[in-house]
Each structure stands twice: as structure tokens, then as C-alpha cells.
Design a protein around this motif. Structure first.
Motif, PDB file in Angstrom:
ATOM      1  N   LEU A   9      -2.420  11.287   1.155  1.00 53.06           N
ATOM      2  CA  LEU A   9      -2.192   9.884   0.848  1.00 53.06           C
ATOM      3  C   LEU A   9      -1.924   9.070   2.102  1.00 53.06           C
ATOM      4  O   LEU A   9      -2.384   7.926   2.226  1.00 53.06           O
ATOM      5  N   TYR A  68       0.835  -1.204   0.000  1.00 55.71           N
ATOM      6  CA  TYR A  68       0.000   0.000   0.000  1.00 55.71           C
ATOM      7  C   TYR A  68       0.871   1.257   0.000  1.00 55.71           C
ATOM      8  O   TYR A  68       0.643   2.192  -0.768  1.00 55.71           O
ATOM      9  N   ALA A 114       2.518   1.765  -3.366  1.00 57.86           N
ATOM     10  CA  ALA A 114       1.560   2.323  -4.330  1.00 57.86           C
ATOM     11  C   ALA A 114       1.340   3.813  -4.083  1.00 57.86           C
ATOM     12  O   ALA A 114       1.278   4.609  -5.031  1.00 57.86           O
ATOM     13  N   LEU A 115       1.256   4.216  -2.820  1.00 57.78           N
ATOM     14  CA  LEU A 115       1.088   5.626  -2.488  1.00 57.78           C
ATOM     15  C   LEU A 115       2.294   6.440  -2.941  1.00 57.78           C
ATOM     16  O   LEU A 115       2.150   7.526  -3.501  1.00 57.78           O
ATOM     17  N   SER A 127       4.386   5.713  -5.325  1.00 58.40           N
ATOM     18  CA  SER A 127       4.394   5.751  -6.786  1.00 58.40           C
ATOM     19  C   SER A 127       3.434   6.822  -7.301  1.00 58.40           C
ATOM     20  O   SER A 127       3.759   7.585  -8.212  1.00 58.40           O
ATOM     21  N   GLU A 128       2.263   6.876  -6.695  1.00 59.93           N
ATOM     22  CA  GLU A 128       1.272   7.883  -7.081  1.00 59.93           C
ATOM     23  C   GLU A 128       1.804   9.292  -6.800  1.00 59.93           C
ATOM     24  O   GLU A 128       1.660  10.208  -7.624  1.00 59.93           O
ATOM     25  N   LEU A 129       2.446   9.456  -5.667  1.00 64.54           N
ATOM     26  CA  LEU A 129       3.020  10.749  -5.306  1.00 64.54           C
ATOM     27  C   LEU A 129       4.123  11.153  -6.281  1.00 64.54           C
ATOM     28  O   LEU A 129       4.174  12.296  -6.728  1.00 64.54           O
ATOM     29  N   GLU A 130       5.018  10.242  -6.604  1.00 66.28           N
ATOM     30  CA  GLU A 130       6.090  10.531  -7.555  1.00 66.28           C
ATOM     31  C   GLU A 130       5.520  10.973  -8.899  1.00 66.28           C
ATOM     32  O   GLU A 130       6.033  11.898  -9.527  1.00 66.28           O
ATOM     33  N   HIS A 131       4.459  10.319  -9.333  1.00 63.20           N
ATOM     34  CA  HIS A 131       3.817  10.684 -10.603  1.00 63.20           C
ATOM     35  C   HIS A 131       3.253  12.105 -10.539  1.00 63.20           C
ATOM     36  O   HIS A 131       3.450  12.904 -11.458  1.00 63.20           O
ATOM     37  N   LYS A 132       2.588  12.444  -9.452  1.00 63.48           N
ATOM     38  CA  LYS A 132       2.001  13.780  -9.315  1.00 63.48           C
ATOM     39  C   LYS A 132       3.084  14.852  -9.240  1.00 63.48           C
ATOM     40  O   LYS A 132       2.959  15.924  -9.835  1.00 63.48           O
TER      41      LYS A 132
END
Length: 108
Positions: A105, A5, A8-9, A11-16
Motif C-alpha cells: 500500500l 490518500y 484511505a490506505l 482504512s483499507e489495511l485495518e479492514h484487511k
């Protein structure tokens, strides 16, 4: 929290953050900044952080070569300073929003 989890958080943060940084870079390159010498006789326009676009001399005959050179350098430095300050303020906004995203997140 589970490791999957959190991964995944992150990864989402890096993308943003990557998207925000790209937008900031595009904005900085597209915008022009104008600076003026201390005597007001020379203006310089730079694009992005340091691409000189234009130098306008209002009174060529009032300045000798040395003073004209100094006035041009002052105007370019002023334009670059304005560019840097603007991009720094916008970068702070990106970091602030990123921190808010991290908090959001983590709380999920």
C-alpha cells in the motif's frame, strides 16, 4: 503523500487485518487439539484454546488418584499448549501478510 490518500490506505489495511483476525479466530475455535500425559496413559482433547472436549484414560487401574490427577492435568496442558502453538504460528502468518500489505500500500 497526501493525508487523504494515507488515511484511505490505513482504512483499507485495518479492514484487511480485521478480516484476517476474524478468520484466524474462527479457525482456532473450530479445531480440536489432542494432548497426552508423559506416561501415555491419558489423552485429552480441547477445542479452540481451552474448552475440554474429551479425556480418555487408557489404564485406570495402573494409577492411583494422585497420579491419575497429575496425568490428566499433563494431558490437558499438552493439548492446550498444542492449540496455543498452532494459533501463534497462524497469527505470525497473519502479521507477516499484513506487513506485506502495508509495504504494497505504501508503494502505491
Amino acid at each position: 503523500m497526501e493525508e487523504a490518500y494515507l488515511t484511505a490506505l490505513m482504512s483499507e489495511l485495518e479492514h484487511k487485518i480485521s478480516n484476517a483476525a476474524a478468520k484466524l479466530g474462527d479457525l482456532g475455535e473450530a479445531q480440536e487439539y489432542v494432548g497426552t500425559s508423559s506416561d501415555g496413559l491419558v489423552t485429552a482433547t480441547v477445542a479452540g484454546a481451552s474448552v475440554i472436549v474429551d479425556i480418555h484414560i487408557l489404564a485406570k487401574r495402573r494409577l492411583d488418584r494422585h497420579d491419575l490427577g497429575e496425568a490428566i492435568v499433563e494431558a490437558v496442558n499438552d493439548a492446550e499448549r498444542r492449540s496455543t502453538e498452532t494459533l501463534r504460528v497462524k497469527s505470525i502468518g497473519v502479521v507477516y501478510r499484513s506487513c506485506r500489505v502495508i509495504r504494497w500500500l505504501v508503494r502505491r
